[in-house]
Design a protein around this motif. Structure first.
Motif, PDB file in Angstrom:
ATOM      1  N   GLU A  15       0.829  -1.218   0.000  1.00 28.33           N
ATOM      2  CA  GLU A  15       0.000   0.000   0.000  1.00 28.33           C
ATOM      3  C   GLU A  15       0.859   1.263   0.000  1.00 28.33           C
ATOM      4  O   GLU A  15       0.593   2.198  -0.757  1.00 28.33           O
ATOM      5  N   LEU A  16       1.878   1.290   0.848  1.00 29.32           N
ATOM      6  CA  LEU A  16       2.755   2.457   0.923  1.00 29.32           C
ATOM      7  C   LEU A  16       3.495   2.676  -0.395  1.00 29.32           C
ATOM      8  O   LEU A  16       3.604   3.804  -0.874  1.00 29.32           O
ATOM      9  N   TYR A  61      10.773   5.318   4.029  1.00 28.18           N
ATOM     10  CA  TYR A  61       9.583   6.175   3.940  1.00 28.18           C
ATOM     11  C   TYR A  61       9.639   7.350   4.908  1.00 28.18           C
ATOM     12  O   TYR A  61       8.708   8.140   4.987  1.00 28.18           O
ATOM     13  N   GLY A  62      10.711   7.433   5.704  1.00 29.31           N
ATOM     14  CA  GLY A  62      10.841   8.526   6.662  1.00 29.31           C
ATOM     15  C   GLY A  62       9.934   8.358   7.859  1.00 29.31           C
ATOM     16  O   GLY A  62       9.494   9.341   8.456  1.00 29.31           O
ATOM     17  N   ILE A  63       9.646   7.106   8.211  1.00 28.16           N
ATOM     18  CA  ILE A  63       8.779   6.827   9.360  1.00 28.16           C
ATOM     19  C   ILE A  63       9.515   5.909  10.333  1.00 28.16           C
ATOM     20  O   ILE A  63      10.533   5.324  10.002  1.00 28.16           O
ATOM     21  N   GLU A  64       8.966   5.802  11.525  1.00 28.70           N
ATOM     22  CA  GLU A  64       9.512   4.893  12.535  1.00 28.70           C
ATOM     23  C   GLU A  64       8.947   3.495  12.301  1.00 28.70           C
ATOM     24  O   GLU A  64       7.888   3.333  11.680  1.00 28.70           O
ATOM     25  N   TRP A  66       7.495   1.475  14.344  1.00 31.28           N
ATOM     26  CA  TRP A  66       6.165   1.271  14.919  1.00 31.28           C
ATOM     27  C   TRP A  66       5.071   1.820  13.996  1.00 31.28           C
ATOM     28  O   TRP A  66       3.969   1.288  13.946  1.00 31.28           O
ATOM     29  N   GLU A  67       5.391   2.889  13.236  1.00 31.16           N
ATOM     30  CA  GLU A  67       4.402   3.452  12.315  1.00 31.16           C
ATOM     31  C   GLU A  67       4.134   2.494  11.148  1.00 31.16           C
ATOM     32  O   GLU A  67       3.022   2.432  10.636  1.00 31.16           O
ATOM     33  N   LEU A  68       5.165   1.763  10.743  1.00 32.47           N
ATOM     34  CA  LEU A  68       5.014   0.785   9.674  1.00 32.47           C
ATOM     35  C   LEU A  68       4.064  -0.328  10.100  1.00 32.47           C
ATOM     36  O   LEU A  68       3.296  -0.848   9.291  1.00 32.47           O
ATOM     37  N   LEU A  69       4.092  -0.672  11.375  1.00 34.57           N
ATOM     38  CA  LEU A  69       3.270  -1.768  11.891  1.00 34.57           C
ATOM     39  C   LEU A  69       1.960  -1.305  12.523  1.00 34.57           C
ATOM     40  O   LEU A  69       1.148  -2.128  12.932  1.00 34.57           O
ATOM     41  N   ALA A  70       1.740   0.010  12.618  1.00 35.90           N
ATOM     42  CA  ALA A  70       0.535   0.550  13.256  1.00 35.90           C
ATOM     43  C   ALA A  70      -0.718   0.207  12.447  1.00 35.90           C
ATOM     44  O   ALA A  70      -0.639  -0.010  11.231  1.00 35.90           O
ATOM     45  N   PRO A  74       0.468   5.400   7.975  1.00 32.75           N
ATOM     46  CA  PRO A  74       1.284   6.521   8.452  1.00 32.75           C
ATOM     47  C   PRO A  74       1.402   7.631   7.409  1.00 32.75           C
ATOM     48  O   PRO A  74       1.214   7.403   6.216  1.00 32.75           O
ATOM     49  N   ALA A  75       1.702   8.818   7.901  1.00 37.21           N
ATOM     50  CA  ALA A  75       1.988   9.939   7.007  1.00 37.21           C
ATOM     51  C   ALA A  75       3.453   9.826   6.605  1.00 37.21           C
ATOM     52  O   ALA A  75       4.344   9.988   7.419  1.00 37.21           O
ATOM     53  N   VAL A  76       3.690   9.517   5.368  1.00 33.94           N
ATOM     54  CA  VAL A  76       5.038   9.282   4.870  1.00 33.94           C
ATOM     55  C   VAL A  76       5.739  10.607   4.601  1.00 33.94           C
ATOM     56  O   VAL A  76       5.127  11.559   4.135  1.00 33.94           O
ATOM     57  N   ARG A  77       7.021  10.653   4.916  1.00 38.00           N
ATOM     58  CA  ARG A  77       7.839  11.836   4.691  1.00 38.00           C
ATOM     59  C   ARG A  77       8.999  11.451   3.778  1.00 38.00           C
ATOM     60  O   ARG A  77      10.100  11.189   4.246  1.00 38.00           O
ATOM     61  N   LEU A  78       8.720  11.401   2.490  1.00 38.36           N
ATOM     62  CA  LEU A  78       9.755  11.019   1.543  1.00 38.36           C
ATOM     63  C   LEU A  78      10.839  12.080   1.466  1.00 38.36           C
ATOM     64  O   LEU A  78      10.561  13.273   1.531  1.00 38.36           O
ATOM     65  N   THR A  79      12.066  11.645   1.318  1.00 39.00           N
ATOM     66  CA  THR A  79      13.194  12.561   1.184  1.00 39.00           C
ATOM     67  C   THR A  79      13.240  13.102  -0.240  1.00 39.00           C
ATOM     68  O   THR A  79      12.537  12.624  -1.118  1.00 39.00           O
ATOM     69  N   ARG A  80      14.085  14.080  -0.472  1.00 44.59           N
ATOM     70  CA  ARG A  80      14.238  14.615  -1.829  1.00 44.59           C
ATOM     71  C   ARG A  80      14.694  13.533  -2.787  1.00 44.59           C
ATOM     72  O   ARG A  80      14.247  13.465  -3.922  1.00 44.59           O
ATOM     73  N   ALA A  81      15.596  12.674  -2.335  1.00 49.51           N
ATOM     74  CA  ALA A  81      16.084  11.589  -3.188  1.00 49.51           C
ATOM     75  C   ALA A  81      14.930  10.675  -3.580  1.00 49.51           C
ATOM     76  O   ALA A  81      14.829  10.242  -4.720  1.00 49.51           O
ATOM     77  N   ALA A  82      14.043  10.404  -2.631  1.00 53.01           N
ATOM     78  CA  ALA A  82      12.905   9.539  -2.917  1.00 53.01           C
ATOM     79  C   ALA A  82      11.968  10.194  -3.919  1.00 53.01           C
ATOM     80  O   ALA A  82      11.434   9.531  -4.804  1.00 53.01           O
TER      81      ALA A  82
END
Length: 112
Positions: A15-16, A61-64, A66-70, A74-82
């Motif tokens: 999904e992510l 994805y710029g997440i912790e 626990w957020e991946l497993l929540a 989660p609100a993803v925070r992609l980096t510039r490279a991503a």
């Protein structure tokens, strides 16, 4: 039979990745792992993932972790490279990305 948590993790990864416009290959590049390895992870063929691997998946994805497993997405925070990887893949899918030409040196062309 995989556990419910493992099945939820695989679904979340898919999904992510799709929500962020990434291919498996693009996400593998972002996460710093081989495409074939990530493909096996998402397909559920890697049944025993180590903690550092899970952290690497979340960090891409710029997440912790626990957020991946929540239970909630989660609100993803992609980096510039991503974002560059994502836009490059989108351009390639649309056919709008300029392709590099591999120029042939003078006198080194194909023979008739």
């Amino acid at each position: 039979m995989p556990s419910k948590t493992f099945a939820n993790l695989l679904r979340r990864l898919r999904e992510l990745r799709k929500a962020n416009g990434l291919t498996q290959e693009g996400f593998a590049e972002l996460a710093g792992m081989s495409y074939k390895y990530y493909q096996a992870v998402e397909a559920g063929r890697k049944k025993e993932l180590q903690f550092p691997t899970l952290e690497r998946l979340a960090a891409a994805y710029g997440i912790e972790l626990w957020e991946l497993l929540a239970p909630t997405m989660p609100a993803v925070r992609l980096t510039r490279a991503a974002k560059k990887i994502t836009s490059r893949e989108v351009d390639a899918a649309r056919g709008t990305r300029k392709r590099r030409r591999n120029p042939v040196a003078p006198g080194k062309g194909a023979k008739d």
